[in-house]
Design a protein around this motif. Structure first.
Motif, PDB file in Angstrom:
ATOM      1  N   VAL A  25       0.866  -1.181   0.000  1.00  0.00           N
ATOM      2  CA  VAL A  25       0.000   0.000   0.000  1.00  0.00           C
ATOM      3  C   VAL A  25       0.900   1.227   0.000  1.00  0.00           C
ATOM      4  O   VAL A  25       1.733   1.389   0.887  1.00  0.00           O
ATOM      5  CB  VAL A  25      -0.896   0.005   1.260  1.00  0.00           C
ATOM      6  CG1 VAL A  25      -1.688   1.304   1.343  1.00  0.00           C
ATOM      7  CG2 VAL A  25      -1.817  -1.205   1.264  1.00  0.00           C
ATOM      8  N   LYS A  26       0.745   2.063  -1.024  1.00  0.00           N
ATOM      9  CA  LYS A  26       1.596   3.260  -1.134  1.00  0.00           C
ATOM     10  C   LYS A  26       0.981   4.415  -0.341  1.00  0.00           C
ATOM     11  O   LYS A  26       1.635   5.082   0.434  1.00  0.00           O
ATOM     12  CB  LYS A  26       1.741   3.637  -2.609  1.00  0.00           C
ATOM     13  CG  LYS A  26       2.976   4.450  -2.908  1.00  0.00           C
ATOM     14  CD  LYS A  26       3.324   4.385  -4.381  1.00  0.00           C
ATOM     15  CE  LYS A  26       2.541   5.428  -5.164  1.00  0.00           C
ATOM     16  NZ  LYS A  26       2.861   5.423  -6.597  1.00  0.00           N
ATOM     17  N   SER A  27      -0.311   4.628  -0.520  1.00  0.00           N
ATOM     18  CA  SER A  27      -0.960   5.738   0.178  1.00  0.00           C
ATOM     19  C   SER A  27      -2.463   5.514   0.226  1.00  0.00           C
ATOM     20  O   SER A  27      -3.010   4.755  -0.574  1.00  0.00           O
ATOM     21  CB  SER A  27      -0.687   7.065  -0.546  1.00  0.00           C
ATOM     22  OG  SER A  27      -1.330   7.049  -1.809  1.00  0.00           O
ATOM     23  N   PHE A  28      -3.116   6.160   1.192  1.00  0.00           N
ATOM     24  CA  PHE A  28      -4.578   6.128   1.240  1.00  0.00           C
ATOM     25  C   PHE A  28      -5.064   7.304   2.068  1.00  0.00           C
ATOM     26  O   PHE A  28      -4.327   7.845   2.892  1.00  0.00           O
ATOM     27  CB  PHE A  28      -5.102   4.805   1.790  1.00  0.00           C
ATOM     28  CG  PHE A  28      -4.632   4.472   3.185  1.00  0.00           C
ATOM     29  CD1 PHE A  28      -3.382   3.895   3.395  1.00  0.00           C
ATOM     30  CD2 PHE A  28      -5.444   4.718   4.282  1.00  0.00           C
ATOM     31  CE1 PHE A  28      -2.955   3.578   4.681  1.00  0.00           C
ATOM     32  CE2 PHE A  28      -5.023   4.398   5.562  1.00  0.00           C
ATOM     33  CZ  PHE A  28      -3.773   3.825   5.773  1.00  0.00           C
ATOM     34  N   ASP A  29      -6.302   7.689   1.825  1.00  0.00           N
ATOM     35  CA  ASP A  29      -6.861   8.892   2.458  1.00  0.00           C
ATOM     36  C   ASP A  29      -7.696   8.486   3.670  1.00  0.00           C
ATOM     37  O   ASP A  29      -8.916   8.339   3.585  1.00  0.00           O
ATOM     38  CB  ASP A  29      -7.710   9.649   1.425  1.00  0.00           C
ATOM     39  CG  ASP A  29      -8.154  11.009   1.942  1.00  0.00           C
ATOM     40  OD1 ASP A  29      -7.978  11.284   3.159  1.00  0.00           O
ATOM     41  OD2 ASP A  29      -8.686  11.792   1.131  1.00  0.00           O
ATOM     42  N   LYS A  30      -7.026   8.318   4.778  1.00  0.00           N
ATOM     43  CA  LYS A  30      -7.707   7.876   5.988  1.00  0.00           C
ATOM     44  C   LYS A  30      -8.786   8.882   6.415  1.00  0.00           C
ATOM     45  O   LYS A  30      -9.900   8.509   6.783  1.00  0.00           O
ATOM     46  CB  LYS A  30      -6.694   7.673   7.119  1.00  0.00           C
ATOM     47  CG  LYS A  30      -7.336   7.249   8.437  1.00  0.00           C
ATOM     48  CD  LYS A  30      -6.305   6.862   9.495  1.00  0.00           C
ATOM     49  CE  LYS A  30      -7.023   6.485  10.802  1.00  0.00           C
ATOM     50  NZ  LYS A  30      -6.120   5.890  11.798  1.00  0.00           N
ATOM     51  N   ALA A  31      -8.453  10.164   6.346  1.00  0.00           N
ATOM     52  CA  ALA A  31      -9.374  11.213   6.825  1.00  0.00           C
ATOM     53  C   ALA A  31     -10.706  11.156   6.087  1.00  0.00           C
ATOM     54  O   ALA A  31     -11.775  11.312   6.687  1.00  0.00           O
ATOM     55  CB  ALA A  31      -8.728  12.590   6.675  1.00  0.00           C
ATOM     56  N   ALA A  32     -10.634  10.898   4.765  1.00  0.00           N
ATOM     57  CA  ALA A  32     -11.873  10.869   3.977  1.00  0.00           C
ATOM     58  C   ALA A  32     -12.791   9.748   4.449  1.00  0.00           C
ATOM     59  O   ALA A  32     -14.013   9.912   4.544  1.00  0.00           O
ATOM     60  CB  ALA A  32     -11.542  10.705   2.495  1.00  0.00           C
ATOM     61  N   GLY A  68     -20.269   6.753  11.244  1.00  0.00           N
ATOM     62  CA  GLY A  68     -20.323   5.339  11.605  1.00  0.00           C
ATOM     63  C   GLY A  68     -18.999   4.620  11.436  1.00  0.00           C
ATOM     64  O   GLY A  68     -18.841   3.501  11.917  1.00  0.00           O
ATOM     65  N   VAL A  69     -18.053   5.261  10.735  1.00  0.00           N
ATOM     66  CA  VAL A  69     -16.731   4.635  10.612  1.00  0.00           C
ATOM     67  C   VAL A  69     -15.975   4.821  11.924  1.00  0.00           C
ATOM     68  O   VAL A  69     -15.901   5.915  12.474  1.00  0.00           O
ATOM     69  CB  VAL A  69     -15.927   5.220   9.426  1.00  0.00           C
ATOM     70  CG1 VAL A  69     -14.461   4.785   9.496  1.00  0.00           C
ATOM     71  CG2 VAL A  69     -16.545   4.771   8.111  1.00  0.00           C
ATOM     72  N   VAL A  70     -15.414   3.738  12.420  1.00  0.00           N
ATOM     73  CA  VAL A  70     -14.729   3.746  13.713  1.00  0.00           C
ATOM     74  C   VAL A  70     -13.229   3.934  13.545  1.00  0.00           C
ATOM     75  O   VAL A  70     -12.587   4.675  14.264  1.00  0.00           O
ATOM     76  CB  VAL A  70     -15.003   2.420  14.457  1.00  0.00           C
ATOM     77  CG1 VAL A  70     -14.196   2.321  15.742  1.00  0.00           C
ATOM     78  CG2 VAL A  70     -16.504   2.271  14.754  1.00  0.00           C
ATOM     79  N   ASP A  71     -12.676   3.228  12.543  1.00  0.00           N
ATOM     80  CA  ASP A  71     -11.227   3.315  12.366  1.00  0.00           C
ATOM     81  C   ASP A  71     -10.846   2.800  10.978  1.00  0.00           C
ATOM     82  O   ASP A  71     -11.613   2.076  10.342  1.00  0.00           O
ATOM     83  CB  ASP A  71     -10.496   2.479  13.437  1.00  0.00           C
ATOM     84  CG  ASP A  71      -9.053   2.938  13.664  1.00  0.00           C
ATOM     85  OD1 ASP A  71      -8.585   3.859  12.945  1.00  0.00           O
ATOM     86  OD2 ASP A  71      -8.395   2.377  14.556  1.00  0.00           O
ATOM     87  N   VAL A  72      -9.679   3.218  10.544  1.00  0.00           N
ATOM     88  CA  VAL A  72      -9.093   2.689   9.313  1.00  0.00           C
ATOM     89  C   VAL A  72      -7.795   2.004   9.723  1.00  0.00           C
ATOM     90  O   VAL A  72      -6.966   2.598  10.422  1.00  0.00           O
ATOM     91  CB  VAL A  72      -8.803   3.826   8.300  1.00  0.00           C
ATOM     92  CG1 VAL A  72      -8.099   3.263   7.059  1.00  0.00           C
ATOM     93  CG2 VAL A  72     -10.104   4.521   7.913  1.00  0.00           C
ATOM     94  N   VAL A  73      -7.634   0.742   9.323  1.00  0.00           N
ATOM     95  CA  VAL A  73      -6.504  -0.043   9.800  1.00  0.00           C
ATOM     96  C   VAL A  73      -5.643  -0.498   8.628  1.00  0.00           C
ATOM     97  O   VAL A  73      -6.120  -1.221   7.744  1.00  0.00           O
ATOM     98  CB  VAL A  73      -6.999  -1.290  10.586  1.00  0.00           C
ATOM     99  CG1 VAL A  73      -5.821  -2.055  11.178  1.00  0.00           C
ATOM    100  CG2 VAL A  73      -7.992  -0.881  11.675  1.00  0.00           C
ATOM    101  N   LEU A  74      -4.410  -0.048   8.613  1.00  0.00           N
ATOM    102  CA  LEU A  74      -3.462  -0.529   7.602  1.00  0.00           C
ATOM    103  C   LEU A  74      -2.970  -1.904   8.051  1.00  0.00           C
ATOM    104  O   LEU A  74      -2.507  -2.068   9.183  1.00  0.00           O
ATOM    105  CB  LEU A  74      -2.285   0.446   7.482  1.00  0.00           C
ATOM    106  CG  LEU A  74      -1.125  -0.024   6.586  1.00  0.00           C
ATOM    107  CD1 LEU A  74      -1.552  -0.131   5.129  1.00  0.00           C
ATOM    108  CD2 LEU A  74       0.082   0.892   6.731  1.00  0.00           C
TER     109      LEU A  74
END
Lengths: 154, 724
Positions: B235-242, B248-254
Motif C-alpha cells: 500500500v503506497k498511500s490512502f486517504d484515511k481522513a476521507a 459510523g466509521v470507527v477506524d481505518v486499519v493498515l
C-alpha cells in the motif's frame, strides 16, 4: 430521516442511513442472519427476501426503498419450519453447506405462490439466478416439485 | 431442536463442557487412542480424540472434531459413534468441537476425515457402550457377557430386566474406559451404511444455521477490506481522513503483509458500526498500491510459456524401463499438450470471521477447515501460544480448500487489536475472487507408444504448474518429484516411463482447490488415453480395460483392479456404445485419487460451440459407504463443479492482478446448465472406507471433452473450453 419497515410481521422504526441495503440492515442491525451475503450485486440470490409478496434481492434494495413495505425473510416464511418447501428441502436432503438455501427457498416460495403447478422447466427458470456452489441443483428441482404437489393436495 | 441443544445455545460450548462435568451428573467418555491410529506421525503420546456425553435424562451429545463445510462429515462420523454406542439417533445431538487437541487432528482436507477418524470415533462409541453394559451388569450382579445394549437401553439374557442409558450414567462414569473396545461387525450396523438424515439441515432451512459470517457478540464492530491486488505489492498511500468522515466509521486499519503462508497479503480495512458503512468507508480511501515484482504477471502469456516449457526436455524426476526403445518399436505413436487455467474456490460464504483480541485472551469464531492452523497463525501474529487462542469452529458456507488458509482471520485480529473491540470481518465477493489461493494453471505434454498388439508400451509425461509448495517456500519454482507422484505411480502401470518437471515460478498464491492436482492430471491423462485409443483404432473402454489388465506392477494390482471395476460399472450404467443421434456423444474417464476410485461417462449434445451435458453416469468405489445419501450428494456436487470448470470458470491475471471480480465474469454453474440426469452408483470392493469430498471432480472434465470429440470431432485440450 426515519423509516418504518414491517419485517416478519413486526414493525421496525429505524433512522439508519436510508442508502443502506436492506441486506445489511437485516444482518447487522436486526441480527436476522438467515438472509445471506453472497455477491452484493444481485447475481447470486443468497440474499433473497419477499417484499410485499415478491422475491427481491435484499442487496439491491435500500432501506429507503423498503420504507412502508412488508418484508418476509427466511426466519418469517413459517413460524416453525412447516412451509411445504422447508419440509420438502428436508425430505429431499437438499442442503450441503446450506448457505444459499434460504435464498433458494425464498425464490421458490415466490414461484409457488404465483404458479402452484410449475413444470420442471419453469422451476429451473425461476431459480436460474440462485447460485449453489455445492451443486445441489438436482435436489432443489425435486424439492420444489414435491412441495408443489404437497400444496396442491393440502 | 432437542432440549439439550436449546440449553447449549444459551452458554458457550466450553462453559457447557465445564458445567456438565461438574454438575449435570452425566457420563463423559473421553477415549485415549494411540496417535498412530490416526495416521499421523509416530508418537507415544495418547490423546483423547472423541467425546460422547450422555446426560441423566439419556440425552446424548456427540462431538465432531472435523470441520463441517457441507460435505456431511458432522453427520457421518457421529452417526458411526452412535452406531457403536447403540444410541438412539433421535436422542443424539451433534456439536462441532472447538479447536482442541483432544479431538485428534482437526484439519479437514485431502478427503481424509473418514480414513483417519472413523476407527477412533467408532472406538469412542464402543467404549461408551461397553461401560454402560458393565454398569448394568454390576447393578444386576450378572456377568457382563450376559448383558447387551440396544437403542439406549441395556438388557440381559437371563431375565426381563432392562435399564435405560440415562439410569446407568452415574455408575458408568466411575468405571475405567476399556482400552480396546470391541467394534461391531458389519452385519450389526444400525446407522453405518444407511441414508441417515443430516443433523444440520433443519436449522439451514429456517435460517438458523450459524456460519462464520453470522457470528455475533455484544459490542461487535464490522469491517470491510481492500487487499493489495498483486502478490508482494504494498500500500503506497490512502486517504484515511476521507474514510473517517463517513458517519459510523470507527477506524481505518493498515494491515501490512504478514509473512506467513496463512497470513494476509496486506491491505487496508475499515471498521464501522455495520458492514455497509465499512464498505462505504473503503470507497473513500482512494488507495494507491505499489505492484512489486509480480506486477507483470499475465496468465495468457504465462500459460504460453508453460506450454513451451513442457514441449522441450525438462527436469527428469522419474524414469523406468527403456522409453526410447519402446518409442522406436511402436506401431502407433501419439503426442499432445494440455492446458488448464487458475480456479477460484468461490464458496457462497466469502471469507469471514469474528475475532476478539483482549490482553489476556483471544477468541475467534470462524468458518475454517483448519482450527489448529488458526491457533498457530494467530498465535504467531499476536506472539502468544497457540493454545491460548480460542477457536470456535463455525459452519462453513462452502470452503473447497480455501478455508484451510486463515488470512481473513488474521486480518480480523489486526482490526480487533486496533480498535479494542470484537470485529466481524466480511470480505466482499470481489476480494474473495481477487485475493485467493488459486488452483494452479498448468501445461502438460504427453507422448506415448502403442505396440502392434494394442498395448501401451511407453509414456513420457512433462508437467509444468506453479506448485502449492511455492506458497510456503518461494524457492519452489517447479513441481517436485512428490508433486508428480500421481503420474509416476499412476495405475496404468506402463513399463517404460519418464516423468519430467517444467519450470513454473508462481506469481500468485497457490492453494488446495477441491481435488487439487488431480484435476489437471485427470484431464490430461484421460483425454490423452481417448486420443491414443482412437489412434490405435480401439474403443476407449476396451482400450482402458486392456491397460488395467496389462498392469503388471505388483504394488498397483489392487488399484488396477478397482479402476477396472468402476470402469466396467460406469460403462454398463451408460450403456456404452449405444447408437446416439447426430451431434451427441459419450466420453469416459477413470481416475484414482484420495484413495477412492471414480469412473464417469458424460453424454453431451453439441450445437456449434454450445455444449449441453445431458447425462452423467458415475461409478464410485470408496470401500464401505458410511451414508449413501451424503455420498451421493458429494458426487452430484462434484459433477456440478466439474461441469463449471470444464466449460466456463477461469481466473485470469493481467498486470499482476486478477481480472475477474464477481459471478458475472467467474460464472460458476447455474441450475439451468446442470446435467438433466445424474446417476451415481457405489460398488464396494470390500475394503475400508475412503473419502469422497474430492475424488468426484477430476473425471468430469475429461469425460466431457471426450464426449464432445465423439459428438462433433472437436478435440479440446484446454480447459475451460468456453472461458467467460
Amino acid at each position: 430521516m426515519s423509516y418504518t419497515i414491517t419485517i416478519n410481521g413486526q414493525v421496525h422504526k429505524t433512522d439508519v442511513n436510508g442508502d443502506m441495503p436492506l441486506l445489511w440492515f437485516l444482518r447487522d442491525t436486526l441480527e436476522l442472519t438467515g438472509t445471506k451475503y453472497g455477491c452484493g450485486i444481485g447475481l447470486c440470490g443468497s440474499c433473497t427476501v419477499h417484499i410485499d409478496g415478491n422475491a427481491m434481492r435484499s442487496c439491491l434494495m435500500t432501506v429507503k426503498a423498503s420504507n412502508g413495505k412488508k418484508v418476509t425473510t427466511i426466519e418469517g416464511l413459517s413460524k416453525d419450519g412447516s412451509h411445504p418447501l422447508q419440509i420438502a428441502w428436508l425430505s429431499n436432503n437438499v442442503s450441503q453447506c446450506g448457505y444459499c438455501q434460504p435464498g433458494q427457498i425464498m425464490t421458490a416460495a415466490d414461484l409457488l405462490a404465483k404458479n402452484p403447478d410449475p413444470s420442471m422447466e419453469e422451476i429451473t427458470t425461476a431459480l436460474e439466478d440462485n447460485i449453489c456452489r455445492c451443486g445441489t441443483y438436482k435436489r432443489i428441482g425435486l424439492a420444489v416439485a414435491d412441495a408443489a404437489k404437497q400444496m396442491k393436495g393440502a | 431442536m432437542t432440549s439439550i441443544r436449546k440449553d447449549l445455545a444459551a452458554v458457550s460450548r466450553r462453559e457447557f463442557l465445564k458445567a456438565s462435568g461438574l454438575s449435570a451428573g452425566g457420563l463423559i467418555v473421553g477415549v485415549s487412542l494411540p496417535v498412530s491410529l490416526l495416521g499421523s506421525a509416530a508418537s507415544t503420546e495418547f490423546q483423547p480424540n472423541a467425546f460422547v456425553y450422555i446426560a441423566k435424562s439419556g440425552d446424548t451429545t456427540i462431538w465432531c472434531g472435523r470441520c463441517e463445510m457441507g460435505q456431511g462429515i458432522s453427520t457421518a462420523l457421529p452417526a458411526a459413534v452412535a452406531d457403536e454406542l447403540e444410541a438412539d439417533w433421535a436422542r443424539v445431538s451433534v456439536l462441532q468441537g472447538d479447536a482442541n487437541k483432544k479431538f485428534g487432528p482437526q484439519a479437514t482436507g485431502g478427503s481424509n476425515s473418514i480414513n483417519q477418524m472413523l476407527e477412533p470415533m467408532r472406538k469412542a462409541g464402543a467404549a461408551g457402550r461397553e461401560m454402560l453394559v458393565a454398569a448394568a451388569a454390576q447393578t444386576w450382579n450378572l456377568p457382563v457377557d450376559k448383558c447387551y445394549a440396544k437403542l439406549h437401553v441395556v438388557y440381559n439374557h437371563v431375565d426381563d430386566r432392562s435399564l435405560p442409558y440415562g439410569d446407568l450414567v452415574e455408575l458408568a462414569a466411575e468405571l475405567t474406559a476399556p482400552e480396546d473396545p470391541v467394534l461391531k461387525t458389519s452385519d450389526q450396523f444400525r446407522y453405518i451404511g444407511k441414508p441417515l438424515q443430516r443433523h444440520d439441515q433443519a436449522d439451514m432451512v429456517v435460517g438458523q444455521r450459524v456460519y462464520g459470517a453470522d457470528s455475533k457478540v455484544p459490542g461487535v464492530k464490522y469491517a470491510a477490506i481492500s487487499h493489495v491486488p498483486v502478490l508482494g505489492g504494498t500500500v503506497k498511500s490512502f486517504d484515511k481522513a476521507a474514510a473517517m468522515e463517513v458517519p459510523g466509521v470507527v477506524d481505518v486499519v493498515l494491515i501490512p503483509r504478514f509473512e506467513n503462508a496463512y497470513g494476509s497479503v496486506g491491505g487496508v480495512a475499515v471498521v464501522a458500526d455495520n458492514t455497509w458503512t465499512a464498505q462505504q468507508g473503503l470507497t473513500k480511501l482512494n488507495i494507491e498500491f505499489e505492484a512489486g515484482e509480480n506486477g507483470s504477471y499475465n496468465t495468457t502469456e504465462y500459460k504460453k510459456q508453460l506450454v513451451k516449457n513442457v514441449e522441450v526436455p525438462a527436469t527428469k524426476e522419474f524414469e523406468k524401463g527403456a522409453l526410447e526403445q519402446a518409442f522406436e518399436l511402436a506401431a502407433v505413436r501419439h503426442k499432445a499438450t494440455y492446458v488448464g487455467g487458475h480456479l477460484s474456490h468461490s464458496p457462497m460464504e466469502p471469507m469471514a470471521s469474528l475475532v476478539w483480541v483482549q490482553d489476556d485472551k483471544c477468541e475467534i469464531w470462524a468458518s475454517t477447515q483448519d482450527p489448529a492452523g488458526i491457533q498457530k497463525t494467530i498465535g504467531a501474529y499476536l506472539d502468544r501460544k497457540p493454545e491460548d487462542i480460542t477457536v470456535h469452529v463455525m459452519a462453513s458456507g462452502g470452503a473447497f480448500g480455501r478455508k484451510f488458509k486463515c488470512d481473513y482471520v488474521q486480518e480480523a485480529a489486526a482490526c480487533s487489536k486496533a480498535v479494542g473491540a470484537p470485529v466481524q470481518l466480511t470480505w466482499s465477493r470481489e476480494e474473495d475472487t481477487q485475493t485467493g489461493y488459486y488452483h494452479s494453471c498448468s501445461a502438460q505434454h504427453i507422448e506415448a507408444s502403442v505396440d502392434a498388439d494394442g498395448k501401451v508400451t511407453g509414456w513420457l509425461h512433462r508437467a509444468a504448474f506453479p506448485a502449492i509448495g511455492s506458497t510456503f517456500n518461494p524457492a519452489v519454482v517447479q513441481p517436485t518429484a512428490g508433486d508428480l507422484d500421481a503420474v509416476s505411480k499412476h495405475p496404468y502401470g506402463i513399463e517404460n516411463m519418464q516423468v519430467e518437471s517444467g519450470m513454473a515460478k508462481a506469481h500468485t498464491r497457490i492453494g488446495w482447490y477441491r481435488a487439487v492436482y488431480a484435476i489437471f492430471y485427470g484431464f490430461a491423462i484421460n483425454v490423452f488415453t481417448d486420443e491414443l485409443a482412437h489412434a490405435a483404432g480401439v474403443d476407449t473402454v476396451q482400450f482402458l480395460r486392456n491397460i488395467y489388465d496389462n498392469n503388471k506392477v505388483a504394488e498397483q494390482q489392487e488399484q488396477a483392479k478397482r479402476c477396472r471395476g468402476v470402469l466396467d460399472k460406469a460403462a454398463e450404467m451408460a450403456d456404452w456404445g449405444k447408437k446416439l443421434p447426430a451431434n451427441q456423444g459419450m466420453g469416459i474417464a477413470v481416475h484414482h485419487s484420495f484413495h477412492s476410485y471414480v469412473a464417469m461417462v458424460v453424454h453431451v449434445e453439441t450445437n456449434g460451440d454450445d455444449i449441453t451435458v445431458k447425462r452423467v453416469d458415475c461409478a464410485v468405489d470408496c470401500g464401505l459407504v458410511l451414508n449413501p445419501d451424503i455420498a451421493t450428494a458429494q458426487m452430484e456436487g462434484a459433477i456440478i463443479m466439474g461441469v463449471g470448470l470444464a466449460l466456463n470458470t477461469e481466473i485470469s491475471f493481467e498486470d499482476g492482478a486478477v481480472v475477474n471480480s464477481n459471478f458475472h465474469d467467474y460464472p460458476v454453474l447455474h441450475i439451468g446448465d446442470a446435467p438433466a440426469e445424474m446417476n451415481i452408483s457405489f460398488i464396494n470392493q470390500g475394503v475400508s472406507p475412503t473419502g469422497l469430498g474430492e475424488p468426484g471432480v477430476p473425471t468430469l472434465a475429461p469425460a466431457l471433452a471426450n464426449a464432445v470429440y465423439a459428438a462433433n470431432g472437436k478435440r479440446h485440450r484446454s480447459i475451460p473450453i468456453n472461458p467467460a
